[in-house]
Design a protein around this motif. Sequence first.
Motif, mmCIF file in Angstrom:
data_model
loop_
_atom_site.group_PDB
_atom_site.id
_atom_site.type_symbol
_atom_site.label_atom_id
_atom_site.label_comp_id
_atom_site.label_asym_id
_atom_site.label_seq_id
_atom_site.Cartn_x
_atom_site.Cartn_y
_atom_site.Cartn_z
ATOM 1 N N ILE A 199 0.831 -1.207 0.000
ATOM 2 C CA ILE A 199 0.000 0.000 0.000
ATOM 3 C C ILE A 199 0.865 1.256 0.000
ATOM 4 C CG2 ILE A 199 -1.713 1.313 1.327
ATOM 5 C CD1 ILE A 199 -2.893 -1.459 2.122
ATOM 6 N N ARG A 200 1.987 1.248 0.765
ATOM 7 C CA ARG A 200 2.912 2.398 0.749
ATOM 8 C C ARG A 200 3.449 2.633 -0.657
ATOM 9 N NH1 ARG A 200 4.401 0.814 5.943
ATOM 10 N NH2 ARG A 200 5.915 -0.689 5.227
ATOM 11 N N GLN A 201 3.834 1.573 -1.345
ATOM 12 C CA GLN A 201 4.383 1.705 -2.693
ATOM 13 C C GLN A 201 3.319 2.209 -3.667
ATOM 14 O OE1 GLN A 201 7.607 1.504 -3.374
ATOM 15 N NE2 GLN A 201 7.239 2.060 -5.488
ATOM 16 N N VAL B 169 -8.640 10.226 -9.934
ATOM 17 C CA VAL B 169 -8.438 8.870 -9.450
ATOM 18 C C VAL B 169 -9.702 8.442 -8.715
ATOM 19 C CG1 VAL B 169 -7.065 7.366 -7.970
ATOM 20 C CG2 VAL B 169 -5.958 9.190 -9.239
ATOM 21 N N GLY B 170 -10.303 7.363 -9.184
ATOM 22 C CA GLY B 170 -11.484 6.819 -8.518
ATOM 23 C C GLY B 170 -11.047 5.775 -7.515
ATOM 24 N N PRO B 171 -11.980 4.950 -7.080
ATOM 25 C CA PRO B 171 -11.605 3.886 -6.152
ATOM 26 C C PRO B 171 -10.526 2.988 -6.754
ATOM 27 C CG PRO B 171 -13.986 4.070 -6.316
ATOM 28 C CD PRO B 171 -13.400 4.945 -7.380
ATOM 29 N N VAL B 172 -9.560 2.618 -5.959
ATOM 30 C CA VAL B 172 -8.479 1.745 -6.394
ATOM 31 C C VAL B 172 -8.708 0.393 -5.733
ATOM 32 C CG1 VAL B 172 -5.988 1.355 -6.352
ATOM 33 C CG2 VAL B 172 -6.880 3.677 -6.586
ATOM 34 N N GLU B 173 -8.879 -0.650 -6.548
ATOM 35 C CA GLU B 173 -9.076 -1.985 -5.992
ATOM 36 C C GLU B 173 -7.779 -2.765 -6.085
ATOM 37 O OE1 GLU B 173 -12.400 -4.296 -7.130
ATOM 38 O OE2 GLU B 173 -13.816 -2.673 -6.737
ATOM 39 N N VAL B 174 -7.386 -3.343 -4.978
ATOM 40 C CA VAL B 174 -6.179 -4.156 -4.899
ATOM 41 C C VAL B 174 -6.614 -5.534 -4.425
ATOM 42 C CG1 VAL B 174 -3.937 -4.445 -3.789
ATOM 43 C CG2 VAL B 174 -4.785 -2.150 -4.290
ATOM 44 N N GLU B 175 -6.302 -6.550 -5.221
ATOM 45 C CA GLU B 175 -6.617 -7.912 -4.807
ATOM 46 C C GLU B 175 -5.308 -8.656 -4.613
ATOM 47 O OE1 GLU B 175 -8.515 -11.693 -6.947
ATOM 48 O OE2 GLU B 175 -9.949 -10.065 -6.634
ATOM 49 N N ALA B 176 -5.192 -9.349 -3.501
ATOM 50 C CA ALA B 176 -3.953 -10.057 -3.198
ATOM 51 C C ALA B 176 -4.272 -11.323 -2.417
ATOM 52 C CB ALA B 176 -3.022 -9.176 -2.381
ATOM 53 N N ALA C 51 -2.023 -20.524 6.529
ATOM 54 C CA ALA C 51 -3.348 -19.974 6.267
ATOM 55 C C ALA C 51 -3.208 -18.863 5.243
ATOM 56 C CB ALA C 51 -3.940 -19.426 7.565
ATOM 57 N N THR C 52 -3.766 -19.065 4.076
ATOM 58 C CA THR C 52 -3.750 -18.009 3.066
ATOM 59 C C THR C 52 -5.180 -17.585 2.796
ATOM 60 O OG1 THR C 52 -3.771 -19.590 1.224
ATOM 61 C CG2 THR C 52 -1.618 -18.767 1.932
ATOM 62 N N GLN C 53 -5.345 -16.316 2.538
ATOM 63 C CA GLN C 53 -6.653 -15.744 2.256
ATOM 64 C C GLN C 53 -6.528 -14.817 1.067
ATOM 65 O OE1 GLN C 53 -9.471 -16.393 4.117
ATOM 66 N NE2 GLN C 53 -8.240 -17.828 5.295
ATOM 67 N N ARG C 54 -7.574 -14.753 0.263
ATOM 68 C CA ARG C 54 -7.622 -13.772 -0.821
ATOM 69 C C ARG C 54 -8.415 -12.588 -0.284
ATOM 70 N NH1 ARG C 54 -6.726 -13.777 -6.174
ATOM 71 N NH2 ARG C 54 -6.418 -16.015 -6.130
ATOM 72 N N ILE C 55 -7.821 -11.404 -0.370
ATOM 73 C CA ILE C 55 -8.502 -10.208 0.112
ATOM 74 C C ILE C 55 -8.583 -9.182 -1.014
ATOM 75 C CG2 ILE C 55 -7.818 -10.516 2.518
ATOM 76 C CD1 ILE C 55 -5.716 -8.310 2.056
ATOM 77 N N THR C 56 -9.610 -8.377 -0.980
ATOM 78 C CA THR C 56 -9.758 -7.262 -1.905
ATOM 79 C C THR C 56 -9.920 -6.005 -1.072
ATOM 80 O OG1 THR C 56 -10.837 -8.649 -3.560
ATOM 81 C CG2 THR C 56 -11.124 -6.277 -3.785
ATOM 82 N N LEU C 57 -9.072 -5.034 -1.315
ATOM 83 C CA LEU C 57 -9.152 -3.742 -0.640
ATOM 84 C C LEU C 57 -9.638 -2.712 -1.639
ATOM 85 C CD1 LEU C 57 -5.659 -3.728 1.092
ATOM 86 C CD2 LEU C 57 -7.825 -4.369 2.119
ATOM 87 N N THR C 58 -10.593 -1.908 -1.271
ATOM 88 C CA THR C 58 -11.016 -0.792 -2.106
ATOM 89 C C THR C 58 -10.558 0.474 -1.410
ATOM 90 O OG1 THR C 58 -12.928 -2.024 -2.911
ATOM 91 C CG2 THR C 58 -12.958 0.356 -3.222
ATOM 92 N N LEU C 59 -9.623 1.164 -2.040
ATOM 93 C CA LEU C 59 -9.044 2.381 -1.478
ATOM 94 C C LEU C 59 -9.638 3.585 -2.194
ATOM 95 C CD1 LEU C 59 -5.347 1.133 -1.547
ATOM 96 C CD2 LEU C 59 -6.967 0.958 0.337
ATOM 97 N N HIS C 60 -9.931 4.634 -1.468
ATOM 98 C CA HIS C 60 -10.473 5.867 -2.041
ATOM 99 C C HIS C 60 -9.436 6.973 -1.803
ATOM 100 C CE1 HIS C 60 -14.515 4.227 -2.698
ATOM 101 N NE2 HIS C 60 -14.257 3.513 -1.613
ATOM 102 N N PRO C 61 -8.500 7.170 -2.751
ATOM 103 C CA PRO C 61 -7.450 8.175 -2.557
ATOM 104 C C PRO C 61 -8.030 9.585 -2.429
ATOM 105 C CG PRO C 61 -6.982 6.772 -4.460
ATOM 106 C CD PRO C 61 -8.376 6.477 -4.027
ATOM 107 N N LYS C 62 -7.477 10.360 -1.526
ATOM 108 C CA LYS C 62 -7.870 11.757 -1.320
ATOM 109 C C LYS C 62 -6.615 12.586 -1.110
ATOM 110 C CE LYS C 62 -12.335 11.134 -1.154
ATOM 111 N NZ LYS C 62 -13.148 11.544 -2.272
#
Length: 111
Positions: free
Chosen positions: A15-17, A40-47, A78-89
Motif C-alpha cells: 500500500i505504501r508503494q 483517481v477513482g476507487p483503487v481496488e487491490v486484490e492479493a 493460512a492463506t486468504q484472498r482479500i480485496t481492498l477498495t481504497l479511495h485516494p484523497k
Amino acid sequence: MASGGERGVELAELIRQLRKELKAAAAEGAEAGEALQFEVGPVEVEATVAISREAGANGKVRFWVVEAGGDGRFARSATQRITLTLHPKVVAQDGTTRSPLISGDEVDGER
C-alpha cells in the motif's frame, strides 16, 4: 514461514508503494501543466496473503502478499484472498479533501 526477505512483501509495504506511485504520477502531471487529467477513482487491490503471528506478549499479526503461483512454504499456511477498495484523497493544510488528479504520458512498461 520463511525467514527474512524470503517471506514476500508485507501488505503495508504494498500500500505504501501504491501511494508513492500515485503521488509520483500526480506530481508529474502537475509539473508538466497537462491539460488532460484523470481523477483517481476507487483503487481496488486484490492479493493473496499469508498470515503470520509473532510470539510474545507484544506479538503482531502480519499479512504477507503471496505471488500468484503460490509457494510450498505458504501452501501449508493460512492463506486468504482479500480485496481492498481504497479511495485516494488529497488533504490540504486546512483539512479539506479532494480527489487527486493524474496526468502525463505513458511510461514504457506501464499498463
